[in-house]
Design a protein around this motif. Sequence first.
Motif, PDB file in Angstrom:
ATOM      1  N   ALA A 145      31.027 107.402  41.866  1.00 41.77           N
ATOM      2  CA  ALA A 145      30.537 108.714  41.434  1.00 41.77           C
ATOM      3  C   ALA A 145      29.890 108.607  40.062  1.00 41.77           C
ATOM      4  N   THR A 146      28.778 109.323  39.900  1.00 50.93           N
ATOM      5  CA  THR A 146      28.088 109.366  38.608  1.00 50.93           C
ATOM      6  C   THR A 146      27.835 110.800  38.171  1.00 50.93           C
ATOM      7  N   ALA A 147      28.359 111.748  38.919  1.00 44.45           N
ATOM      8  CA  ALA A 147      28.207 113.165  38.584  1.00 44.45           C
ATOM      9  C   ALA A 147      29.527 113.866  38.866  1.00 44.45           C
ATOM     10  N   VAL A 148      29.772 114.921  38.102  1.00 44.80           N
ATOM     11  CA  VAL A 148      31.001 115.695  38.241  1.00 44.80           C
ATOM     12  C   VAL A 148      30.672 117.157  37.983  1.00 44.80           C
ATOM     13  N   LEU A 149      31.460 118.031  38.550  1.00 48.71           N
ATOM     14  CA  LEU A 149      31.251 119.459  38.314  1.00 48.71           C
ATOM     15  C   LEU A 149      31.769 119.851  36.934  1.00 48.71           C
ATOM     16  N   ALA A 150      31.024 120.710  36.254  1.00 51.20           N
ATOM     17  CA  ALA A 150      31.380 121.153  34.904  1.00 51.20           C
ATOM     18  C   ALA A 150      32.782 121.759  34.866  1.00 51.20           C
ATOM     19  N   ALA A 151      33.190 122.390  35.934  1.00 50.88           N
ATOM     20  CA  ALA A 151      34.516 123.020  35.975  1.00 50.88           C
ATOM     21  C   ALA A 151      35.644 122.011  35.817  1.00 50.88           C
ATOM     22  N   HIS A 152      35.366 120.732  36.046  1.00 52.01           N
ATOM     23  CA  HIS A 152      36.407 119.703  35.964  1.00 52.01           C
ATOM     24  C   HIS A 152      36.351 118.871  34.682  1.00 52.01           C
ATOM     25  N   VAL A 153      35.441 119.229  33.784  1.00 50.73           N
ATOM     26  CA  VAL A 153      35.373 118.547  32.483  1.00 50.73           C
ATOM     27  C   VAL A 153      35.349 119.593  31.360  1.00 50.73           C
ATOM     28  N   ARG A 192      28.720 110.852  26.967  1.00 53.45           N
ATOM     29  CA  ARG A 192      28.464 109.561  26.316  1.00 53.45           C
ATOM     30  C   ARG A 192      28.192 108.465  27.345  1.00 53.45           C
ATOM     31  N   ASN A 193      28.803 108.579  28.517  1.00 52.35           N
ATOM     32  CA  ASN A 193      28.636 107.570  29.569  1.00 52.35           C
ATOM     33  C   ASN A 193      27.588 107.962  30.612  1.00 52.35           C
ATOM     34  N   ASP A 194      26.766 108.948  30.280  1.00 55.60           N
ATOM     35  CA  ASP A 194      25.658 109.395  31.147  1.00 55.60           C
ATOM     36  C   ASP A 194      26.090 109.998  32.470  1.00 55.60           C
ATOM     37  N   VAL A 195      27.327 110.467  32.566  1.00 59.50           N
ATOM     38  CA  VAL A 195      27.752 111.170  33.773  1.00 59.50           C
ATOM     39  C   VAL A 195      27.003 112.503  33.818  1.00 59.50           C
ATOM     40  N   ALA A 196      26.411 112.812  34.949  1.00 65.26           N
ATOM     41  CA  ALA A 196      25.734 114.099  35.112  1.00 65.26           C
ATOM     42  C   ALA A 196      26.801 115.175  35.302  1.00 65.26           C
ATOM     43  N   VAL A 197      26.761 116.190  34.459  1.00 67.38           N
ATOM     44  CA  VAL A 197      27.706 117.305  34.547  1.00 67.38           C
ATOM     45  C   VAL A 197      26.947 118.461  35.187  1.00 67.38           C
ATOM     46  N   LEU A 198      27.356 118.822  36.391  1.00 70.01           N
ATOM     47  CA  LEU A 198      26.619 119.786  37.213  1.00 70.01           C
ATOM     48  C   LEU A 198      27.344 121.124  37.298  1.00 70.01           C
ATOM     49  N   ASP A 199      26.564 122.188  37.401  1.00 73.41           N
ATOM     50  CA  ASP A 199      27.144 123.517  37.600  1.00 73.41           C
ATOM     51  C   ASP A 199      27.585 123.719  39.044  1.00 73.41           C
ATOM     52  N   ARG A 200      26.910 123.030  39.964  1.00 71.63           N
ATOM     53  CA  ARG A 200      27.267 123.145  41.388  1.00 71.63           C
ATOM     54  C   ARG A 200      26.998 121.807  42.073  1.00 71.63           C
ATOM     55  N   THR A 239      28.429 100.411  40.863  1.00 63.82           N
ATOM     56  CA  THR A 239      27.901 101.732  40.509  1.00 63.82           C
ATOM     57  C   THR A 239      26.889 101.573  39.386  1.00 63.82           C
ATOM     58  N   VAL A 240      25.755 102.228  39.558  1.00 66.78           N
ATOM     59  CA  VAL A 240      24.691 102.251  38.561  1.00 66.78           C
ATOM     60  C   VAL A 240      24.512 103.707  38.148  1.00 66.78           C
ATOM     61  N   VAL A 241      24.627 103.971  36.850  1.00 65.45           N
ATOM     62  CA  VAL A 241      24.430 105.332  36.343  1.00 65.45           C
ATOM     63  C   VAL A 241      23.216 105.331  35.422  1.00 65.45           C
ATOM     64  N   ALA A 242      22.241 106.176  35.757  1.00 66.35           N
ATOM     65  CA  ALA A 242      21.009 106.274  34.972  1.00 66.35           C
ATOM     66  C   ALA A 242      20.391 104.893  34.722  1.00 66.35           C
ATOM     67  N   GLY A 243      20.397 104.065  35.755  1.00 66.52           N
ATOM     68  CA  GLY A 243      19.781 102.750  35.675  1.00 66.52           C
ATOM     69  C   GLY A 243      20.625 101.650  35.074  1.00 66.52           C
ATOM     70  N   ARG A 244      21.846 101.970  34.660  1.00 67.35           N
ATOM     71  CA  ARG A 244      22.704 101.015  33.965  1.00 67.35           C
ATOM     72  C   ARG A 244      23.906 100.665  34.843  1.00 67.35           C
ATOM     73  N   LEU A 245      24.108  99.378  35.076  1.00 67.92           N
ATOM     74  CA  LEU A 245      25.267  98.929  35.854  1.00 67.92           C
ATOM     75  C   LEU A 245      26.541  99.206  35.056  1.00 67.92           C
ATOM     76  N   VAL A 246      27.423 100.051  35.612  1.00 67.26           N
ATOM     77  CA  VAL A 246      28.642 100.421  34.881  1.00 67.26           C
ATOM     78  C   VAL A 246      29.912  99.971  35.594  1.00 67.26           C
ATOM     79  N   HIS A 247      29.782  99.591  36.846  1.00 63.80           N
ATOM     80  CA  HIS A 247      30.961  99.105  37.576  1.00 63.80           C
ATOM     81  C   HIS A 247      30.500  98.052  38.578  1.00 63.80           C
ATOM     82  N   ARG A 248      31.257  96.970  38.607  1.00 65.44           N
ATOM     83  CA  ARG A 248      31.050  95.930  39.612  1.00 65.44           C
ATOM     84  C   ARG A 248      32.420  95.426  39.977  1.00 65.44           C
TER      85      ARG A 248
END
Length: 148
Positions: free
Chosen positions: A84-92, A103-111, A137-146
């Motif tokens: 996962a690279t995005a999360v709902l704003a209600a959970h952060v 800071r880690n480029d996770v997309a924070v979404l309203d829905r 997992t690649v977030v915003a073009g950056r490998l963050v998990h292998r």
Amino acid sequence: MQTLHAAPLLRGTLTDEPTPGLAVLVTGDRVEAVAPLAELTAAYPRVRVRRWAGTLGPALVHDGPLPPAPTPRERVHALFRLGATAVLAAHVTDPELRVAAVRNDVAVLDRVRPPALLVTGRADLAVFADDGTCLATVVAGRLVHRRA
């Protein structure tokens, strides 16, 4: 910097049937192309190629509380291990958790939005094994998990 992500199978959305032979060209934080691997390697002979086992596709949107961990940073990285690279704003809503997510480029979404690989879209990718385990997992073009 450009990176070509290739896997035996690729799906453009989570509901698409996996297609063999395709790859994703990422430039910076954006998807530049989704095309046959042979075409992309011919057009970009000096591009760095990351070859993955499994099925490559869009990263997930996490719809729930972030996994428990000792620190906000570790909670965010637990998302990456799930693909996962995005999360709902209600959970952060916790300020420290929100800072760690941003800071880690996770997309924070309203829905919730359906994940998709879109040319010019943000390069949020994940690779999954047949058993559903996230391999990378690649977030915003950056490998963050292998997965080791």
